[in-house]
Design a protein around this motif. Structure first.
Motif, PDB file in Angstrom:
ATOM      1  N   ILE A 116       4.709   9.202   5.166  1.00 15.80           N
ATOM      2  CA  ILE A 116       5.505   9.196   6.391  1.00 15.80           C
ATOM      3  C   ILE A 116       5.853  10.634   6.757  1.00 15.80           C
TER       4      ILE A 116
ATOM      5  N   VAL B 130      11.818   7.126   4.672  1.00 17.56           N
ATOM      6  CA  VAL B 130      11.472   5.815   4.135  1.00 17.56           C
ATOM      7  C   VAL B 130      12.629   4.854   4.408  1.00 17.56           C
TER       8      VAL B 130
ATOM      9  N   ARG C 139       2.177   4.617   1.484  1.00 15.90           N
ATOM     10  CA  ARG C 139       2.321   5.125   2.854  1.00 15.90           C
ATOM     11  C   ARG C 139       2.812   6.558   2.803  1.00 15.90           C
TER      12      ARG C 139
ATOM     13  N   THR D  40       0.845  -1.187   0.000  1.00 16.66           N
ATOM     14  CA  THR D  40       0.000   0.000   0.000  1.00 16.66           C
ATOM     15  C   THR D  40       0.882   1.240   0.000  1.00 16.66           C
TER      16      THR D  40
ATOM     17  N   SER E 162      10.854   1.873   8.862  1.00 16.63           N
ATOM     18  CA  SER E 162       9.654   2.713   8.960  1.00 16.63           C
ATOM     19  C   SER E 162       8.477   2.203   8.136  1.00 16.63           C
ATOM     20  N   VAL E 163       8.755   1.606   6.950  1.00 15.08           N
ATOM     21  CA  VAL E 163       7.654   1.172   6.086  1.00 15.08           C
ATOM     22  C   VAL E 163       7.846  -0.200   5.474  1.00 15.08           C
TER      23      VAL E 163
END
Length: 138
Positions: free
Chosen positions: A8, A26, A6, A4, A30-31
């Motif tokens: 941030i 990123v 994101r 998906t 974090s993702v």
């Protein structure tokens, strides 16, 4: 987990292994990124990073504000000047040290690397930190 998009927000500030302030962006942490990281970097007036290289990973930098001198290569003898609006490319494994040449202005940049883990590919090179051309001694 389904892939998906994101968003941030600029994350918390931390100090990198290189000794500079960075702001989380990123990354794998974090993702869940698998091929890149991107974060903001801030270099105070007159400051510089510790000598280092990124083993096996390319780095792309966009200078947002300020001016930096980047020392690189064998014994950090080569250098380039990057100003706001410039892109900088650092090949994998090349030793380098960014220096904020201003006594009054901060330098800020967006940094992207092909290592999704922000700090794992950083190899510090302390034997290069005290070279006369980096310390102002001649």
């Amino acid at each position: 987990m389904n892939p998906t998009v994101r968003v941030i927000p600029t994350g918390s500030r931390s100090t990198s292994k290189q000794g500079l302030d960075q702001f989380e962006g990123v990354s794998a942490q974090s993702v869940g990124s698998v091929g890149l990281c991107a974060h903001l970097l801030a270099i105070p007036p007159g400051a510089r990073a510790n000598a280092h290289r990124h083993a096996g990973h390319e780095t792309a930098i966009y200078v947002i504000e300020g001016e930096t001198e980047v020392w690189f290569g064998e014994d950090l003898r080569s250098h380039a000047i990057a100003v706001a609006g410039d892109f900088v490319y650092i090949p994998p494994g090349v030793p380098h040290v960014p220096v904020n040449t201003s006594a009054t202005l901060w330098a800020r940049a967006l940094v992207a690397r092909t290592d999704p883990n922000e700090q794992e590919s950083v190899e510090l090179l302390p034997h290069l930190d005290d070279l006369p051309h980096l310390t102002g001694e001649h």
